[in-house]
Write an enzyme that holds these catalytic residues in place. Structure first.
Site: not given
Length: 540
Positions: A398, A471-472
């Site tokens: 993505y 954040n990932y």
């Protein structure tokens, strides 16, 4: 500024000014304290709330808190008893930081979810347990404003903001932390005493560094955030001018191709044209400066590749601009495609966003790209997205368009340093049964390693790569089996800001009470390699 039990506070939606207090005058008392052990039937609900089914915690106690003062008590107990502590907001952590078996005390802030306006201080206060969906709805319906955050409405602000926060409006308005005025956070001193501190953009010295550390330094590192304070830089006056105003409606297009209609050459050409178009239109001087755009490369078993893009529907020539975008991409390959267009009220568009399938097992890996994929990397993507069968139907890659206002901010102005990137990429495997774990992990790890074969299997910051988005989180980046670059994980996430974050950590969490596998650690406890090898928490 250190706060007493009688400080802080705000006005309710549509209400009038309240006296400085933890909650508006005359409001209901906060929930709790609620302390739950393994024998309580509520324990299972709270310990299985994490969205990654690979991890389930078993803490000795869960504190479901309703106020910052309750957080203070829970944190002091953990420090006194030398017990590992973790905090949960929305429960969307990609790794097992909260559900680590070593965690003995879990503080759940999900019931602290108020969103309010403080007319005296001219700012908005958002408690750390609020979800993005609640924040968007309340800010917009109450005052016509929003934050440029992510597209999954069930994500909690607690971790989202601390890592930087980006979304569909970020090319227009920057990151969420670009609008963060202050944080209210429970910290612990060297004696084990917990207290509430408010640190703001206008603070000086160590308190301003505490604010800065929460503009992208990540959650679970410096203390327990109980409330965020938002006001855009330079804003003042009426609430409608304190934060960004979203469009009334968005004009969107969705393009789709079937895998069966694309051979390897056509796939590579499509990615080349897609990347070149976005590189040309990344800046704030482009007519597409406010465009949000995402590319979904589903596994062949899912059947489709899609591109979604949107503009403010009130923008002059919005439809023409989107038509030109579609024409350039569809002209790249001689293959059948589908295209749909729609105009949707803004709030409906964000509240109808991605709903994460909580409970499924998954592994996600992040890359921040400064340039588009090259043809070799496009070939790697084609190979892996065609490898395997139906068991990979929910796997994919993505890609989200960055640039715009995000990249007009200095890399050290906030703790989130990645202000020169074109795309954020998530490579993901998602599966249901434990027996599939080994094969799914091998697939996503192999894909990632081959994409970054020229830089030791990871996106080392260089002309092509910016690093990875905190954040990932991905603990593989700290594992020498998967990161052979010689570049520590801290550089991939924090780049040149890591040492400054360490100084804030030393000042505000001298006991290293708050830590996880990829948190900022004091220099004497920092390891650039395998995570999770730190000493036991608690006072020394």
């Amino acid at each position: 500024m250190e706060l007493s039990a009688a400080s802080g506070g705000a006005a309710l939606l549509g209400g009038t000014a309240a006296q400085a207090a933890p909650r508006p005058a005359g409001g209901p008392p906060p929930l709790g304290p609620v302390v739950i052990g393994p024998a309580d039937p509520r324990y299972v609900e709270l310990t299985t709330r994490g969205h990654n089914g690979r991890f389930t915690g078993s803490p000795d106690v869960v504190h479901l808190v309703g106020s910052a003062e309750q957080v203070v008590r829970a944190v002091e107990e953990a420090a006194r008893d030398r017990k590992r502590i973790a905090v949960r907001s929305g429960g969307h952590c990609f790794e097992g930081f909260v559900d680590d078996p070593a965690v003995r005390v879990l503080v759940d802030v999900s019931e602290m979810a108020a969103v309010s306006h403080d007319p005296e201080r001219e700012l908005f206060a958002v408690e750390s347990g609020a979800t993005l969906g609640r924040v968007y709805r309340t800010l917009y319906l109450g005052w016509g404003v929003t934050l440029p955050g992510g597209g999954c409405p069930t994500v909690g602000v607690g971790g989202h903001v601390a890592g930087g926060g980006y979304g569909a409006l970020s090319r227009r308005y920057g990151l969420v932390v670009d609008h963060l005025y202050g944080v209210e956070v429970v910290v612990v001193d060297r004696s084990g005493r917990a207290r509430i501190v408010e640190a703001t953009r206008d603070s000086t010295g160590a308190e301003r560094e505490l604010w800065w550390a929460h503009t992208g330094g990540g959650g679970g590192t410096f203390g327990v955030v109980t409330r965020y304070l938002f006001r855009s830089p330079g804003a003042s006056g009426a609430p409608g001018g304190l934060l960004p105003r979203p469009p009334a409606a968005v004009r969107s297009v969705s393009l789709g191709w079937q895998w069966q209609d694309l051979d390897r050459e056509a796939f590579v050409r499509l990615l080349r044209v897609h990347g070149d178009w976005h590189r040309r239109h990344a800046g704030v001087d482009s007519p597409y400066a406010e465009l949000s755009s995402g590319l979904t490369l589903g596994h062949r078993a899912s059947g489709r590749i899609t591109v979604d893009a949107a503009l403010d529907a009130s923008r002059p020539r919005a439809g023409e601009l989107l038509d030109a975008f579609v024409a350039e991409l569809t002209g790249a390959v001689a293959a059948p495609y589908t295209v749909t267009a729609a105009t949707t009220p803004w709030l409906k568009s964000v509240l109808g966003g991605v709903q994460w399938p909580g409970g499924a097992r998954f592994k996600s890996k992040s890359t921040l790209l400064r340039t588009p994929w090259n043809d070799r990397q496009a070939g790697v993507l084609h190979t892996y997205l065609n490898r395997g069968g139906e068991e990979f139907a929910t796997a994919g890659v993505y890609l989200t368009f960055l640039g715009g206002r995000i990249n007009t901010v200095r890399p050290d102005a906030t703790a989130m340093p990645h202000r020169d990137c074109l795309f954020s990429v998530v490579h993901e495997a998602l599966w249901g049964e434990e027996r599939q774990t080994e094969g799914q992990l091998a697939w996503v790890r192999g894909l990632y390693r081959e994409l970054h074969a020229d830089t030791g299997g990871v996106p080392v910051p260089d002309e092509a790569n910016g690093g990875a988005y905190l954040n990932y989180p991905d603990t593989d980046l700290a594992d020498p089996r998967w990161n052979t670059s010689g570049v520590p994980w801290s550089t991939l996430y924090h780049r040149g800001n890591h040492r400054r974050l360490q100084r804030a950590k030393e000042r505000w969490d001298p006991l290293d009470l708050f830590h996880h596998a990829l948190s900022v650690r004091p220099p004497e406890r920092f390891s650039s390699r395998r995570p999770g090898r730190g000493p036991t928490l608690g006072p020394h």
